[in-house]
Design an enzyme around this catalytic site. Sequence first.
Site, PDB file in Angstrom:
ATOM      1  N   SER A   1     -10.573  -0.469   5.496  1.00  0.00           N
ATOM      2  CA  SER A   1      -9.837  -1.474   4.716  1.00  0.00           C
ATOM      3  C   SER A   1     -10.243  -1.376   3.253  1.00  0.00           C
ATOM      4  CB  SER A   1     -10.144  -2.878   5.238  1.00  0.00           C
ATOM      5  OG  SER A   1     -11.488  -3.234   4.941  1.00  0.00           O
ATOM      6  N   CYS A   2      -9.501  -2.069   2.395  1.00  0.00           N
ATOM      7  CA  CYS A   2      -9.832  -2.060   0.970  1.00  0.00           C
ATOM      8  C   CYS A   2     -11.210  -2.655   0.724  1.00  0.00           C
ATOM      9  CB  CYS A   2      -8.771  -2.805   0.173  1.00  0.00           C
ATOM     10  SG  CYS A   2      -8.519  -4.528   0.679  1.00  0.00           S
TER      11      CYS A   2
ATOM     12  N   ILE B   1       0.826  -1.207   0.000  1.00  0.00           N
ATOM     13  CA  ILE B   1       0.000   0.000   0.000  1.00  0.00           C
ATOM     14  C   ILE B   1       0.859   1.256   0.000  1.00  0.00           C
ATOM     15  CG2 ILE B   1      -1.756   1.305   1.265  1.00  0.00           C
ATOM     16  CD1 ILE B   1      -2.778  -1.226  -0.176  1.00  0.00           C
TER      17      ILE B   1
ATOM     18  N   LYS C   1     -12.807  -9.271   9.444  1.00  0.00           N
ATOM     19  CA  LYS C   1     -13.561  -8.374  10.324  1.00  0.00           C
ATOM     20  C   LYS C   1     -14.427  -7.421   9.509  1.00  0.00           C
ATOM     21  CE  LYS C   1     -10.121  -8.615  14.024  1.00  0.00           C
ATOM     22  NZ  LYS C   1      -9.177  -7.853  14.883  1.00  0.00           N
TER      23      LYS C   1
END
EC number: 1.2.1.72
Length: 339
Positions: A154-155, A13, A214
């Site tokens: 998140s992505c 990233i 998650k």
Amino acid sequence: MTIKVAINGFGRIGRSILRALYESGRRAEIAVIAVNELADAEGIAHLLKYDSSHGRFAWDVRLNNDVLQVGDDNIRLFHQSDISMLPWQELGIDIVLDCSGIYGSRADGEAHLASGAKKVLFAHPGGNDLDATVVYGVNQHLLTAEDRIVSNASCTTNCIIPIIKLLDDQFEIESGTVTTIHASMNDQPVIDAYHKDLRRTRAASQSIIPVDTKLAAGITRIFPKFCDRFEAISVRVPTINVTAIDLSVTVKSSVTVNKINELMQKSAATSFRGIVDYTELPLVSTDFNHDPHSAIVDGTQTRVSGQHLIKTLVWCDNEWGFANRMLDTTLAMAAMGFK
């Protein structure tokens, strides 16, 4: 004003953020002043220049001791494991983009602030005690100047949240399930090797591997009303980039495939332009490599059962799309000012 940023952790990233900054033409708005990465400088420069997913970097990359030269820009390199020792104040850093995957707590964010940074943006989910969690395109307008320690989620959260919002606003979601079909990651071995997760002891290229996720918690972090109404599972597949998400939701309104696809197509061209895209082409995962959108809805895979059960397939480049959202959120945080 040009925002001065430092990148802490220069892995998949971190490098994608720097590449995306140069490719998107935002260097007048954001300048990368420093990178902190434990790897050696030669490896840092090499992996920035040559990338198995995203190809060769178009800018010249050179090393001058511990200065990374990208085009005409000089970026200081540090190899510090203790973030409290980083010279953010000396360098005038406005925002640290923490892409380490290790740090994510409020205490970690405060360590960056104590080192002189004005704000911190984590490139991964953080704890409930952070000032904010942002999914750009959905809730960045809620940021304030007081939000100094922020997570960019998140992505996969960035991929699915805009689609959930669109479906909920239009049809009123009752509950849902999500299956993430995720490209392999660097916590998986090339050949069988030890890992505390026994499934992740297995060779990444040889199996479809279920892993914990998650994502359901990430959904309720953004939309608390969906607490206990969404569940998620994830499998890793033997590709190196691009992820698909299978979203199934029940809704109160009666729906058709055409209604759903019309909503997605219209939103991709208007309210979610640049965040959501829509396609009906017969594409496969590699076709979405290097796509800057958070989510690309595959209209050919939309299904409806019994007028109230919707299934959609959503693609994302889990590296490149997320890296572009990191830049967007950085600008949104800076627009709130610095105290």
